[in-house]
Design an enzyme around this catalytic site. Structure first.
Site, PDB file in Angstrom:
ATOM      1  N   GLU A  89      47.113  39.561  41.865  1.00  0.00           N
ATOM      2  CA  GLU A  89      46.282  38.424  41.284  1.00  0.00           C
ATOM      3  C   GLU A  89      47.201  37.445  40.674  1.00  0.00           C
ATOM      4  O   GLU A  89      47.139  36.001  40.744  1.00  0.00           O
ATOM      5  CB  GLU A  89      45.040  38.625  40.523  1.00  0.00           C
ATOM      6  CG  GLU A  89      43.893  37.552  40.552  1.00  0.00           C
ATOM      7  CD  GLU A  89      42.593  38.381  39.923  1.00  0.00           C
ATOM      8  OE1 GLU A  89      42.262  39.171  40.685  1.00  0.00           O
ATOM      9  OE2 GLU A  89      42.237  37.681  38.819  1.00  0.00           O
ATOM     10  N   GLU A 211      31.215  33.478  30.418  1.00  0.00           N
ATOM     11  CA  GLU A 211      31.521  33.212  31.875  1.00  0.00           C
ATOM     12  C   GLU A 211      30.825  31.820  31.922  1.00  0.00           C
ATOM     13  O   GLU A 211      31.505  31.133  32.459  1.00  0.00           O
ATOM     14  CB  GLU A 211      31.026  34.310  32.975  1.00  0.00           C
ATOM     15  CG  GLU A 211      31.770  35.656  32.869  1.00  0.00           C
ATOM     16  CD  GLU A 211      33.014  35.276  33.425  1.00  0.00           C
ATOM     17  OE1 GLU A 211      33.294  34.779  34.278  1.00  0.00           O
ATOM     18  OE2 GLU A 211      33.884  36.191  33.053  1.00  0.00           O
TER      19      GLU A 211
HETATM   20  C1  HMH Z   1      36.808  33.978  33.510  1.00  0.00           C
HETATM   21  N1  HMH Z   1      36.017  35.788  34.678  1.00  0.00           N
HETATM   22  C2  HMH Z   1      37.011  34.939  34.525  1.00  0.00           C
HETATM   23  N2  HMH Z   1      37.979  35.068  35.180  1.00  0.00           N
HETATM   24  C3  HMH Z   1      38.275  36.003  35.900  1.00  0.00           C
HETATM   25  N3  HMH Z   1      39.651  35.854  36.734  1.00  0.00           N
HETATM   26  C4  HMH Z   1      37.315  36.867  36.230  1.00  0.00           C
HETATM   27  C5  HMH Z   1      36.269  36.855  35.507  1.00  0.00           C
HETATM   28  C6  HMH Z   1      37.432  38.045  37.166  1.00  0.00           C
HETATM   29  O1  HMH Z   1      38.527  38.777  37.097  1.00  0.00           O
END
Ligand code: HMH
Length: 222
Positions: A89, A211
């Site tokens: 990632e 989130e």
């Molecule tokens: C803010 N929440 C956020 N970024 C991410 N990349 C993920 C979850 C999932 O890996």
């Protein structure tokens, strides 16, 4: 064992918050093709910083699994796989940033991002039980999976240049992985004391709130 898991009952109980995190205007605007590309770039730079901070958190979940899980081999394998995909990632972020002319090293974390990263750090304390930490891990991954999978569903009008991002988290394999994490969380929560279960529920709620704030930040609303 059997029947509906603890996390499923929480998803029902906290539906509004869960929808707030997984059907956020930021995601809806990707899905209908109206997202301002400067907002996307903003998200990309901030999320790279978040993921870099997420890696040590997941490494700590791995450590807790290896000490406290009642299925150490199984859980360590799953979490280690998660760490391996976080490595991919980070590479993806670097490639994506160069495509969009985002200078990752020049990006400063915004306050919302800093607060979220500090929250991750607090979960790395030795006093935080494995059941609580793995619940947070599941919730964090699931918000992205459900959000980006929604941008790939029938009827979505996600622009071609954002499909790769949506596929990164919205793909079937990542969905399976999130379900595996959910199964681990459910197993731990079922065996946990009421006290630990309620700590895990509060942590789940905090993740959803962070989130939502993260999406808000990416839209330039903080
Ligand atoms: C803010 N929440 C956020 N970024 C991410 N990349 C993920 C979850 C999932 O890996």
């Amino acid at each position: 064992g059997g029947g509906i898991g603890v996390t499923e009952t929480w998803l029902k109980k906290h539906t509004l918050l869960y929808k707030g995190a997984t059907r956020h205007p930021f995601i809806l605007s990707i899905r209908d093709g109206t997202l301002d590309l400067s907002a996307f770039k903003q998200w990309l730079g901030q999320d790279y910083i978040f993921v870099r901070n997420f890696v040590p958190f997941v490494a700590n979940v791995l450590q807790k699994a290896s000490k406290a899980s009642d299925d150490k081999d199984g859980d360590v394998e799953v979490v280690l796989g998660g760490i391996a995909s976080l490595s991919d990632e980070l590479t993806w972020f670097k490639n994506e940033a160069s495509k969009w002319d985002v200078m990752l090293h020049g990006v400063a974390p915004q306050k919302t991002n800093q607060d979220y990263c500090r929250f991750l750090e607090s979960l790395m304390s030795a006093e935080v039980e494995y059941a609580v930490a793995v619940t947070a891990f599941w919730a964090i991954e699931t918000v992205y999976q459900k959000s980006f999978a929604f941008c790939l569903e029938d009827g979505s009008q996600t622009p071609a240049e954002l499909l790769d991002t949506c596929q990164r988290w919205g793909n079937e394999g990542f969905g399976q992985y999130c379900q595996t994490l959910q199964g681990i969380a459910n197993r731990c929560l079922e065996k946990a004391t009421d006290d630990i279960r309620s700590k895990a529920e509060a942590t789940f709620i905090s993740v959803l709130e962070y989130e939502i704030e993260f999406w808000n930040m990416s839209q330039g609303r903080d």
